[in-house]
Design a protein around this motif. Structure first.
Motif, PDB file in Angstrom:
ATOM      1  N   TYR A  81     -10.209  80.455  16.062  1.00  0.00           N
ATOM      2  CA  TYR A  81     -10.997  81.589  15.378  1.00  0.00           C
ATOM      3  C   TYR A  81      -9.131  82.069  15.464  1.00  0.00           C
ATOM      4  CZ  TYR A  81     -15.394  80.612  18.168  1.00  0.00           C
ATOM      5  OH  TYR A  81     -16.505  79.854  18.178  1.00  0.00           O
TER       6      TYR A  81
ATOM      7  N   PHE B  88      -7.130  85.669  13.781  1.00  0.00           N
ATOM      8  CA  PHE B  88      -7.288  87.076  14.104  1.00  0.00           C
ATOM      9  C   PHE B  88      -5.918  87.442  13.723  1.00  0.00           C
ATOM     10  CE2 PHE B  88     -10.685  87.471  16.959  1.00  0.00           C
ATOM     11  CZ  PHE B  88     -10.975  86.349  17.588  1.00  0.00           C
TER      12      PHE B  88
ATOM     13  N   TYR C   6      -3.364  90.544  14.098  1.00  0.00           N
ATOM     14  CA  TYR C   6      -3.690  92.634  14.457  1.00  0.00           C
ATOM     15  C   TYR C   6      -2.583  93.516  13.959  1.00  0.00           C
ATOM     16  CZ  TYR C   6      -7.011  91.218  17.959  1.00  0.00           C
ATOM     17  OH  TYR C   6      -8.077  91.331  18.741  1.00  0.00           O
TER      18      TYR C   6
ATOM     19  N   LEU D 281      -7.114  95.761  15.760  1.00  0.00           N
ATOM     20  CA  LEU D 281      -7.214  94.234  15.134  1.00  0.00           C
ATOM     21  C   LEU D 281      -7.403  95.128  13.187  1.00  0.00           C
ATOM     22  CD1 LEU D 281      -8.747  91.614  14.956  1.00  0.00           C
ATOM     23  CD2 LEU D 281     -10.976  92.825  14.652  1.00  0.00           C
TER      24      LEU D 281
ATOM     25  N   LYS E  13     -10.754  89.470  10.719  1.00  0.00           N
ATOM     26  CA  LYS E  13     -10.998  87.470  11.670  1.00  0.00           C
ATOM     27  C   LYS E  13     -11.563  86.734  10.988  1.00  0.00           C
ATOM     28  CE  LYS E  13     -14.999  90.061  13.705  1.00  0.00           C
ATOM     29  NZ  LYS E  13     -15.458  90.746  15.022  1.00  0.00           N
TER      30      LYS E  13
ATOM     31  N   PHE F   1     -13.990  83.004  11.313  1.00  0.00           N
ATOM     32  CA  PHE F   1     -14.516  82.353  12.793  1.00  0.00           C
ATOM     33  C   PHE F   1     -15.343  81.463  12.254  1.00  0.00           C
ATOM     34  CE2 PHE F   1     -13.395  85.371  15.494  1.00  0.00           C
ATOM     35  CZ  PHE F   1     -14.489  86.334  15.538  1.00  0.00           C
TER      36      PHE F   1
ATOM     37  N   TYR G 263      -7.697  81.560  18.844  1.00  0.00           N
ATOM     38  CA  TYR G 263      -8.692  81.961  20.119  1.00  0.00           C
ATOM     39  C   TYR G 263      -9.361  80.665  20.000  1.00  0.00           C
ATOM     40  CZ  TYR G 263     -12.228  82.924  23.972  1.00  0.00           C
ATOM     41  OH  TYR G 263     -12.497  83.028  24.197  1.00  0.00           O
TER      42      TYR G 263
ATOM     43  N   ALA H  86     -11.196  76.353  25.539  1.00  0.00           N
ATOM     44  CA  ALA H  86     -10.130  77.095  25.905  1.00  0.00           C
ATOM     45  C   ALA H  86      -9.883  78.415  26.614  1.00  0.00           C
ATOM     46  CB  ALA H  86      -8.363  77.064  26.177  1.00  0.00           C
ATOM     47  N   SER H  87     -10.083  79.316  26.228  1.00  0.00           N
ATOM     48  CA  SER H  87     -10.757  80.909  26.371  1.00  0.00           C
ATOM     49  C   SER H  87      -9.005  81.475  26.263  1.00  0.00           C
ATOM     50  CB  SER H  87     -11.560  80.919  27.250  1.00  0.00           C
ATOM     51  OG  SER H  87     -13.117  80.701  27.624  1.00  0.00           O
ATOM     52  N   LYS H  88      -8.922  80.731  25.353  1.00  0.00           N
ATOM     53  CA  LYS H  88      -7.341  81.142  25.691  1.00  0.00           C
ATOM     54  C   LYS H  88      -6.496  82.208  24.359  1.00  0.00           C
ATOM     55  CE  LYS H  88      -3.409  78.505  25.829  1.00  0.00           C
ATOM     56  NZ  LYS H  88      -2.467  77.929  26.739  1.00  0.00           N
ATOM     57  N   LEU H  89      -6.248  82.625  24.478  1.00  0.00           N
ATOM     58  CA  LEU H  89      -5.845  84.401  22.714  1.00  0.00           C
ATOM     59  C   LEU H  89      -3.891  84.050  23.146  1.00  0.00           C
ATOM     60  CD1 LEU H  89      -6.987  85.631  20.521  1.00  0.00           C
ATOM     61  CD2 LEU H  89      -7.325  87.665  22.604  1.00  0.00           C
ATOM     62  N   THR H  90      -4.179  83.231  22.438  1.00  0.00           N
ATOM     63  CA  THR H  90      -2.302  83.307  21.822  1.00  0.00           C
ATOM     64  C   THR H  90      -2.397  83.678  20.281  1.00  0.00           C
ATOM     65  OG1 THR H  90      -2.134  80.829  22.826  1.00  0.00           O
ATOM     66  CG2 THR H  90      -0.858  81.449  21.992  1.00  0.00           C
ATOM     67  N   PHE H  91      -0.830  84.173  21.080  1.00  0.00           N
ATOM     68  CA  PHE H  91      -0.401  84.932  20.081  1.00  0.00           C
ATOM     69  C   PHE H  91       1.331  84.376  19.549  1.00  0.00           C
ATOM     70  CE2 PHE H  91      -2.069  89.419  19.333  1.00  0.00           C
ATOM     71  CZ  PHE H  91      -3.644  88.919  20.760  1.00  0.00           C
ATOM     72  N   GLY H  92       0.893  85.568  17.309  1.00  0.00           N
ATOM     73  CA  GLY H  92       2.583  84.692  17.005  1.00  0.00           C
ATOM     74  C   GLY H  92       3.539  85.340  17.804  1.00  0.00           C
TER      75      GLY H  92
ATOM     76  N   TYR I 176      -7.592  88.909  29.799  1.00  0.00           N
ATOM     77  CA  TYR I 176      -6.466  88.623  30.038  1.00  0.00           C
ATOM     78  C   TYR I 176      -4.844  89.959  29.786  1.00  0.00           C
ATOM     79  CZ  TYR I 176      -8.765  85.812  26.643  1.00  0.00           C
ATOM     80  OH  TYR I 176     -10.056  84.756  25.765  1.00  0.00           O
TER      81      TYR I 176
ATOM     82  N   TYR J 167      -0.747  90.405  29.113  1.00  0.00           N
ATOM     83  CA  TYR J 167       0.755  89.665  28.528  1.00  0.00           C
ATOM     84  C   TYR J 167       1.715  90.532  28.715  1.00  0.00           C
ATOM     85  CZ  TYR J 167      -3.181  87.564  24.777  1.00  0.00           C
ATOM     86  OH  TYR J 167      -4.548  86.903  24.576  1.00  0.00           O
TER      87      TYR J 167
ATOM     88  N   TYR K 288      -4.798  83.960  31.973  1.00  0.00           N
ATOM     89  CA  TYR K 288      -6.172  84.763  31.569  1.00  0.00           C
ATOM     90  C   TYR K 288      -7.482  84.997  33.005  1.00  0.00           C
ATOM     91  CZ  TYR K 288      -6.788  80.179  29.892  1.00  0.00           C
ATOM     92  OH  TYR K 288      -6.609  78.740  30.519  1.00  0.00           O
TER      93      TYR K 288
END
Lengths: 113, 115
Positions: A32, A34, A36, A46, A49, A51, A94, A98-104, B33, B35, B48
């Motif tokens: 997924y 996104f 922002y 946002l 997105k 999906f 996302y 893992a339910s983890k949201l990682t950003f650049g 979460y 951050y 998280y």
């Protein structure tokens, strides 16, 4: 591990010019994704997105992004930039398992008049 | 509908002091979460929580603890603040249902300075 890379730290464009912000991701399956935007001193809003389904997604403020699996990319585009688009832009990934949201690390856009 | 609410908005701490950042969401989201945002480093995930009662470390968990008090609330605690923890902290939440999740909704941030 999932990750996103935004290779451009800072971009300057003239008002009315087109814009493309790059985002590359690393993940084995379909993620997924996104985009922002953050204006100075503000929270994150946002833009759009992805999906599944159509690989070209439309967002707010005239932005669009294209998911390219073969290139592991999700680049953000706008045909004609406005001065109010000056902000910092973040790509995020996302992975549901893992339910983890990682950003650049973000790309700061400057617009010259 | 308030969305994601963070308190406080600003805080100045002395080195070694402790504090808790509060976050609450009213959207019935299951994932939350924390951050931190530092210049040139984007948003880095501290901790998280995929559901009530579970928490997991992110990229930069050292020096922090979290509590998922219930489905609505997710707090971040600094036990002994250090100048390196000067940052802007954002709380966010998402909903995961049947393998699909919504986008993340963010609070307005907490600007923390440790002197």
């Amino acid at each position: 591990a999932q990750s996103v890379t935004q290779p451009d730290i800072h971009i300057t464009v003239s008002e009315g010019a087109s814009l493309e912000l790059r985002c590359n991701y690393s993940y084995g399956a379909t993620p997924y994704l996104f985009w922002y935007v953050q204006s100075p001193g503000q929270g994150l809003q946002l833009l759009l997105k992805y999906f599944s389904g159509d690989t070209l997604v439309q967002g707010i403020k005239g932005f669009e992004a294209e998911f390219k699996r073969s290139q592991s990319s999700f680049n953000l585009r706008k045909p004609s930039v406005h001065w109010s688009d000056a902000a910092e832009y973040f790509c995020a990934i996302y992975t549901g398992t893992a339910s983890k949201l990682t950003f650049g690390t973000g790309t700061r856009l400057q617009v010259t008049l | 509908n308030a969305g994601v609410t963070q308190t406080p908005k600003f805080q100045v701490l002395k080195t070694g002091q402790s504090m808790t950042l509060q976050c609450a969401q009213d959207m019935n989201h299951n994932s939350m979460y924390w951050y931190r945002q530092d210049p040139g480093m984007g948003l880095r995930l501290i901790y998280y929580s995929a559901s009530e009662g579970t928490t997991d470390k992110g990229e930069v968990p050292n020096g922090y603890n979290v509590s998922r008090l219930n489905k609505r609330e997710f707090s971040l605690r600094l036990e002994s603040a250090a100048p390196s923890q000067t940052s802007v902290y954002f709380c966010a939440s998402t909903l995961t249902a049947r393998g699909v999740n919504t986008e993340a909704f963010f609070g307005q941030g907490t600007r923390l300075t440790v002197v």
